[in-house]
Design a protein around this motif. Structure first.
Motif, short mmCIF file in Angstrom:
data_model
loop_
_atom_site.label_atom_id
_atom_site.label_comp_id
_atom_site.label_asym_id
_atom_site.label_seq_id
_atom_site.Cartn_x
_atom_site.Cartn_y
_atom_site.Cartn_z
N ILE A 65 0.84 -1.20 0.00
CA ILE A 65 0.00 0.00 0.00
C ILE A 65 0.87 1.25 0.00
O ILE A 65 0.62 2.21 -0.74
N LEU A 66 1.92 1.24 0.82
CA LEU A 66 2.81 2.39 0.85
C LEU A 66 3.51 2.59 -0.48
O LEU A 66 3.79 3.73 -0.89
N GLU A 67 3.77 1.51 -1.19
CA GLU A 67 4.39 1.63 -2.51
C GLU A 67 3.41 2.27 -3.50
O GLU A 67 3.81 3.06 -4.36
N GLU A 68 2.13 1.91 -3.38
CA GLU A 68 1.10 2.58 -4.19
C GLU A 68 1.08 4.07 -3.90
O GLU A 68 1.05 4.91 -4.81
N HIS A 69 1.10 4.43 -2.61
CA HIS A 69 1.07 5.84 -2.23
C HIS A 69 2.29 6.58 -2.76
O HIS A 69 2.18 7.71 -3.27
N ALA A 140 8.57 -3.19 -5.89
CA ALA A 140 9.19 -4.23 -5.07
C ALA A 140 8.16 -5.10 -4.37
O ALA A 140 8.44 -6.25 -4.04
N HIS A 141 6.93 -4.58 -4.17
CA HIS A 141 5.96 -5.27 -3.32
C HIS A 141 4.60 -5.51 -3.98
O HIS A 141 3.75 -6.18 -3.38
N ARG A 142 4.37 -5.00 -5.17
CA ARG A 142 3.01 -5.03 -5.73
C ARG A 142 2.78 -6.10 -6.79
O ARG A 142 1.69 -6.21 -7.34
#
Length: 314
Positions: A65-69, A140-142
């Motif tokens: 979620i933080l990567e989306e933000h 990295a995370h999505r």
């Protein structure tokens, strides 16, 4: 599995969550159309309303979620019309009452006119600029738009669901395997294509138009994948795709080989949609929104559609 993931998300909790950010809700709440998450427009005293998005428990990790933000903010910093989350005490991902949520400014608008060559070229230029930012580094995370996420996992969800009649299991499995093989063969024929960070769910419902032009909302499905993923859902025919590409290629190179992936991406989306409904059926919002999925005839038609998609790919 959470039987009713939003059972405790009451209007009072929504207002309390917004108040916890130091804002002053005026009591006006408007539930916005969203099945995966829950999204509210919240009136604020003497200020513009905000949008409160409560993330589905267990879907994304905090890091994703933080990567989306961060991606949304990176696009906004590049002067792209993308709505980024608001920051409170250095944080964009907030927690209240057992839920994770984010607040964004409200940005209104109307649906685009996708029959307009001018608007399609404008969108093509805008997506090219988004992709120029998205190509700087990978997620990295999505995750990625790939076989495991959009075919394998949805097929498993359907076969594990009570929605698919037992009598159709073999037919569904055969149709899904045939489509999977045809999609893999097409991807092998196209060969490697460049992957970049994408909007991921770039359909007209996630696009709003104002007098100043278009802006994108909802990066909840942002993933890595080929550039054409953010184009094909806006193109209702070959002329529309060409108009999008005319705008796109005025700003950024496009590999025409990716066009051969459009039937694969369309097939993946259709498989994923059925799996998504099956996986989320425990959420009371889904039987209400998709009652047809409880009918055997819908699954019979879905199986026929999978064979038709396989025919196209073959």
């Amino acid at each position: 599995m959470i039987d009713a993931p939003y059972a405790n998300l009451t209007p009072d909790l929504v207002l309390d969550a917004v108040s916890a950010c130091g804002l002053w809700p005026d009591g006006r709440l408007l539930a916005l159309n969203s099945y995966e998450n829950r999204v509210w427009q919240v009136g604020i005293e003497d200020e513009a309303p905000v949008i409160a998005k409560f993330y589905r428990p267990g879907r994304w990790t905090d890091a994703a979620i933080l990567e989306e933000h961060a991606f949304a903010q990176e696009l906004a910093d590049a002067e792209l019309p993308v709505v980024a989350p608001l920051v409170f005490s250095g944080r964009t991902l907030l927690h209240h009452g057992g839920f994770r949520y984010a607040l964004t400014p409200r940005r209104g608008g109307r649906a685009p006119t996708l029959e307009s060559t001018e608007q399609l070229e404008w969108l093509g230029r805008l997506i090219a600029r988004m992709h120029a930012v998205g190509a700087r580094e990978p997620f990295a995370h999505r995750g990625r738009i790939d076989h495991a996420t959009l075919i394998e996992q949805p097929v498993q969800a359907v076969l594990a669901s009570s929605l698919l009649p037992e009598s159709l299991h073999a037919n569904y499995r055969n149709a899904a395997q045939r489509l999977d093989a045809a999609a893999a063969a097409r991807q092998d024929a196209v060969g490697p294509v460049r992957s970049l960070r994408l909007h991921g769910d770039c359909h007209p419902g996630n696009l709003l138009w104002t007098d100043a032009g278009p802006h994108f909302v909802d990066l909840d499905d942002a993933r890595g994948g080929p550039a054409v993923q953010d184009l094909w859902m806006l193109a209702h025919d070959e002329h529309a795709m060409q108009s999008l590409l005319d705008g796109y290629t005025s700003m950024r190179d496009f590999d025409p080989a990716e066009l051969a992936l459009v039937p694969v991406l369309r097939a993946m989306r259709q498989v994923h949609h059925a799996g998504w409904i099956a996986q989320r059926w425990h959420d009371p919002a889904f039987p209400a929104a998709f009652p047809f999925a409880a009918e055997p005839r819908w699954w019979e038609q879905h199986i026929a559609d999978l064979h038709e998609l396989a025919d196209e790919l073959e």
